[in-house]
Design a protein around this motif. Structure first.
Motif, PDB file in Angstrom:
ATOM      1  N   MET A 331       0.807  -1.209   0.000  1.00  0.00           N
ATOM      2  CA  MET A 331       0.000   0.000   0.000  1.00  0.00           C
ATOM      3  C   MET A 331       0.852   1.276   0.000  1.00  0.00           C
ATOM      4  N   GLU A 332       2.113   1.141   0.359  1.00  0.00           N
ATOM      5  CA  GLU A 332       2.992   2.320   0.346  1.00  0.00           C
ATOM      6  C   GLU A 332       3.224   2.832  -1.076  1.00  0.00           C
ATOM      7  N   HIS A 333       2.886   2.020  -2.081  1.00  0.00           N
ATOM      8  CA  HIS A 333       3.052   2.440  -3.464  1.00  0.00           C
ATOM      9  C   HIS A 333       1.814   3.122  -4.032  1.00  0.00           C
ATOM     10  N   GLU A 334       0.816   3.310  -3.199  1.00  0.00           N
ATOM     11  CA  GLU A 334      -0.372   4.035  -3.641  1.00  0.00           C
ATOM     12  C   GLU A 334      -0.124   5.550  -3.567  1.00  0.00           C
ATOM     13  N   PRO A 335      -0.715   6.319  -4.492  1.00  0.00           N
ATOM     14  CA  PRO A 335      -0.518   7.773  -4.491  1.00  0.00           C
ATOM     15  C   PRO A 335      -1.392   8.500  -3.470  1.00  0.00           C
ATOM     16  N   VAL A 336      -1.975   7.750  -2.551  1.00  0.00           N
ATOM     17  CA  VAL A 336      -2.725   8.330  -1.439  1.00  0.00           C
ATOM     18  C   VAL A 336      -1.994   7.937  -0.159  1.00  0.00           C
ATOM     19  N   ASP A 337      -2.503   8.379   0.960  1.00  0.00           N
ATOM     20  CA  ASP A 337      -1.871   8.028   2.233  1.00  0.00           C
ATOM     21  C   ASP A 337      -2.790   7.062   2.971  1.00  0.00           C
ATOM     22  N   PRO A 338      -2.740   5.768   2.592  1.00  0.00           N
ATOM     23  CA  PRO A 338      -3.698   4.830   3.176  1.00  0.00           C
ATOM     24  C   PRO A 338      -3.311   4.430   4.596  1.00  0.00           C
ATOM     25  N   SER A 339      -4.301   4.255   5.410  1.00  0.00           N
ATOM     26  CA  SER A 339      -4.130   3.698   6.744  1.00  0.00           C
ATOM     27  C   SER A 339      -4.879   2.374   6.762  1.00  0.00           C
ATOM     28  N   PRO A 340      -4.614   1.511   7.728  1.00  0.00           N
ATOM     29  CA  PRO A 340      -5.393   0.269   7.821  1.00  0.00           C
ATOM     30  C   PRO A 340      -6.896   0.526   7.871  1.00  0.00           C
ATOM     31  N   GLU A 341      -7.287   1.609   8.532  1.00  0.00           N
ATOM     32  CA  GLU A 341      -8.709   1.928   8.638  1.00  0.00           C
ATOM     33  C   GLU A 341      -9.300   2.306   7.269  1.00  0.00           C
ATOM     34  N   ARG A 342      -8.535   3.059   6.488  1.00  0.00           N
ATOM     35  CA  ARG A 342      -9.014   3.451   5.164  1.00  0.00           C
ATOM     36  C   ARG A 342      -9.107   2.236   4.241  1.00  0.00           C
ATOM     37  N   VAL A 343      -8.144   1.342   4.353  1.00  0.00           N
ATOM     38  CA  VAL A 343      -8.195   0.116   3.550  1.00  0.00           C
ATOM     39  C   VAL A 343      -9.410  -0.717   3.960  1.00  0.00           C
ATOM     40  N   ASP A 344      -9.632  -0.850   5.245  1.00  0.00           N
ATOM     41  CA  ASP A 344     -10.796  -1.569   5.765  1.00  0.00           C
ATOM     42  C   ASP A 344     -12.078  -0.995   5.157  1.00  0.00           C
ATOM     43  N   ASP A 345     -12.218   0.322   5.187  1.00  0.00           N
ATOM     44  CA  ASP A 345     -13.410   0.968   4.638  1.00  0.00           C
ATOM     45  C   ASP A 345     -13.543   0.722   3.133  1.00  0.00           C
ATOM     46  N   ALA A 346     -12.407   0.756   2.421  1.00  0.00           N
ATOM     47  CA  ALA A 346     -12.444   0.539   0.976  1.00  0.00           C
ATOM     48  C   ALA A 346     -12.835  -0.903   0.652  1.00  0.00           C
ATOM     49  N   VAL A 347     -12.390  -1.854   1.451  1.00  0.00           N
ATOM     50  CA  VAL A 347     -12.770  -3.257   1.263  1.00  0.00           C
ATOM     51  C   VAL A 347     -14.273  -3.423   1.445  1.00  0.00           C
ATOM     52  N   ARG A 348     -14.823  -2.818   2.498  1.00  0.00           N
ATOM     53  CA  ARG A 348     -16.263  -2.912   2.737  1.00  0.00           C
ATOM     54  C   ARG A 348     -17.057  -2.288   1.582  1.00  0.00           C
ATOM     55  N   THR A 349     -16.558  -1.161   1.099  1.00  0.00           N
ATOM     56  CA  THR A 349     -17.246  -0.470   0.017  1.00  0.00           C
ATOM     57  C   THR A 349     -17.198  -1.278  -1.279  1.00  0.00           C
ATOM     58  N   ALA A 350     -16.039  -1.866  -1.578  1.00  0.00           N
ATOM     59  CA  ALA A 350     -15.921  -2.705  -2.772  1.00  0.00           C
ATOM     60  C   ALA A 350     -16.905  -3.872  -2.702  1.00  0.00           C
ATOM     61  N   ASP A 351     -17.016  -4.466  -1.535  1.00  0.00           N
ATOM     62  CA  ASP A 351     -17.958  -5.569  -1.343  1.00  0.00           C
ATOM     63  C   ASP A 351     -19.385  -5.108  -1.625  1.00  0.00           C
ATOM     64  N   GLU A 352     -19.736  -3.940  -1.151  1.00  0.00           N
ATOM     65  CA  GLU A 352     -21.091  -3.411  -1.360  1.00  0.00           C
ATOM     66  C   GLU A 352     -21.335  -3.107  -2.841  1.00  0.00           C
ATOM     67  N   LEU A 353     -20.314  -2.599  -3.533  1.00  0.00           N
ATOM     68  CA  LEU A 353     -20.459  -2.305  -4.957  1.00  0.00           C
ATOM     69  C   LEU A 353     -20.719  -3.579  -5.758  1.00  0.00           C
ATOM     70  N   VAL A 354     -20.008  -4.639  -5.407  1.00  0.00           N
ATOM     71  CA  VAL A 354     -20.233  -5.918  -6.094  1.00  0.00           C
ATOM     72  C   VAL A 354     -21.642  -6.415  -5.810  1.00  0.00           C
ATOM     73  N   ARG A 355     -22.074  -6.315  -4.574  1.00  0.00           N
ATOM     74  CA  ARG A 355     -23.429  -6.772  -4.197  1.00  0.00           C
ATOM     75  C   ARG A 355     -24.508  -5.995  -4.950  1.00  0.00           C
ATOM     76  N   ARG A 356     -24.351  -4.684  -5.008  1.00  0.00           N
ATOM     77  CA  ARG A 356     -25.366  -3.865  -5.648  1.00  0.00           C
ATOM     78  C   ARG A 356     -25.467  -4.157  -7.147  1.00  0.00           C
ATOM     79  N   ARG A 357     -24.331  -4.340  -7.767  1.00  0.00           N
ATOM     80  CA  ARG A 357     -24.346  -4.623  -9.210  1.00  0.00           C
ATOM     81  C   ARG A 357     -24.944  -5.999  -9.476  1.00  0.00           C
TER      82      ARG A 357
END
Length: 359
Positions: A331-357
């Motif tokens: 994650m250090e190679h991402e152009p944002v400043d990710p924290s474990p909490e932000r990654v956690d939130d992004a994982v949950r959101t990705a899961d929801e996007l797949v479910r909705r589609r």
């Protein structure tokens, strides 16, 4: 830090490519070969590979079937056997695990390396990289050979005869290459090639994604009937060569970081499936344009790589650990400043996007 682009010496692909093994092995000028791979892979192409070695006047010193994991214990065992056999050429046959073991063993024994993929499920065949896991199947580390394979030979008729899920998994790896290359280039991270992202590799990585986007569904339809079509050739090349060159000389980032996190909380699903999910997570984390994210999701669904956390067996309690592990592994190679909490939130959101589609 300068750009650095590396690649295999020779890449051969096409239906019936195994018929040219004699010529290709002869060019390596090896004396004794050691074959290793999975049971199924070797049962499929062993005769052709050995015949090619005979034609090249290279002795088959030993054959190791049943290589099913890439751990330090397996690597050590194979290294010892190669040395006992006096082999100066290692031939890896099969999928990603065989490629990883062959790469590590060739490096340790300073042997030449030829790889004969029988599926196109990962971009491992062209690279210097060997991914090592512990005995429980958790990611442990990445080893690097001092050079790329001397020969990569892909018979697309063999690949097309394998279950189509393998080709789909390779497309998950290939689609991620584009977005990870962009991330590493923007963040200025170091690639597996040991330099900054090469412009050529960034372009190749994008082409890998576009191939999947344009030809992925058609290729899957063809291999459903074990057929080799131009779409199959394009996708096999995207999964194997383009993605391999792209990831190694342009870099990996968030998608593979998420895959590592999921693997290390006990998910044992195929690498490419997890990387495809990780790509959606990465795009959420980067707050990418909705059109870009929607297009990537469409590709994921078109090639059958849509998956939810429930289907992966990931509980809510696991997600904090997924974020922590991902932040330790790319994650250090991402152009944002990710924290474990932000990654956690992004994982949950990705899961929801797949479910909705899906629903």
């Amino acid at each position: 830090m300068h750009q650095r682009f590396i690649s295999p010496r020779t890449y051969v692909q096409g239906a019936g490519a195994l018929e040219s093994t004699g010529e290709e092995f002869a060019a390596l000028d090896a004396d004794r070969a050691y074959l290793l791979g999975g049971e199924t892979a070797l049962s499929t192409v062993e005769d052709e590979v050995v015949a090619g070695l005979v034609a090249a006047e290279t002795e088959t010193a030993a054959i190791a079937a049943g290589v099913g994991s890439c751990t330090h214990a397996v690597i050590e065992d194979q290294v010892e056997r190669v040395r006992e056999a006096g082999a100066d050429l290692v031939v890896g046959v099969g999928g990603g695990v065989s490629m990883d073991v062959a790469t590590a063993v060739a490096h340790r024994t300073d042997a030449l390396l030829a790889v004969v993929p029988t599926i196109a499920s990962t971009d491992a065949p062209t690279s210097t990289v060997a991914v090592v896991y512990d005995e429980a199947g958790n990611f442990l580390e990445v080893l690097h050979r001092d050079r790329n394979p001397e020969l990569v030979l892909v018979d697309t008729a063999v690949v097309a005869g394998a279950p189509k899920r393998f080709l789909a998994h390779g497309m998950g790896d290939a689609m991620a290459t584009h977005f990870e290359a962009q991330a590493v280039a923007e963040s200025g991270g170091e690639t597996d090639a040991g330099g900054r992202s090469a412009f050529a590799a960034i372009d190749i990585a994008e082409r890998a994604y576009r191939r999947v986007e344009e030809h992925g569904a058609d290729a899957l339809a063809a291999v459903e009937r074990s057929a080799v079509t131009p779409a199959v050739e394009r996708i096999v090349e995207a999964n194997t060569l383009l993605s391999g060159l792209g990831f190694e000389s342009a870099g990996t980032a968030g998608a593979h970081a998420v895959q590592t996190g999921l693997t290390n909380v006990g998910v044992r699903e195929p690498h490419g499936l997890l990387v495809a999910f990780g790509t959606v997570v990465e795009l959420v984390l980067q707050d990418r344009d909705p059109e870009v994210l929607d297009a990537a999701l469409e590709v994921v669904f078109d090639v059958g790589l849509d998956v939810t956390l429930d289907e992966l067996g990931v509980a809510d309690d696991d997600l904090a650990r997924v974020g922590e592990i991902a932040c330790e592994h790319g994650m250090e190679h991402e152009p944002v400043d990710p924290s474990p909490e932000r990654v956690d939130d992004a994982v949950r959101t990705a899961d929801e996007l797949v479910r909705r589609r899906r629903y």
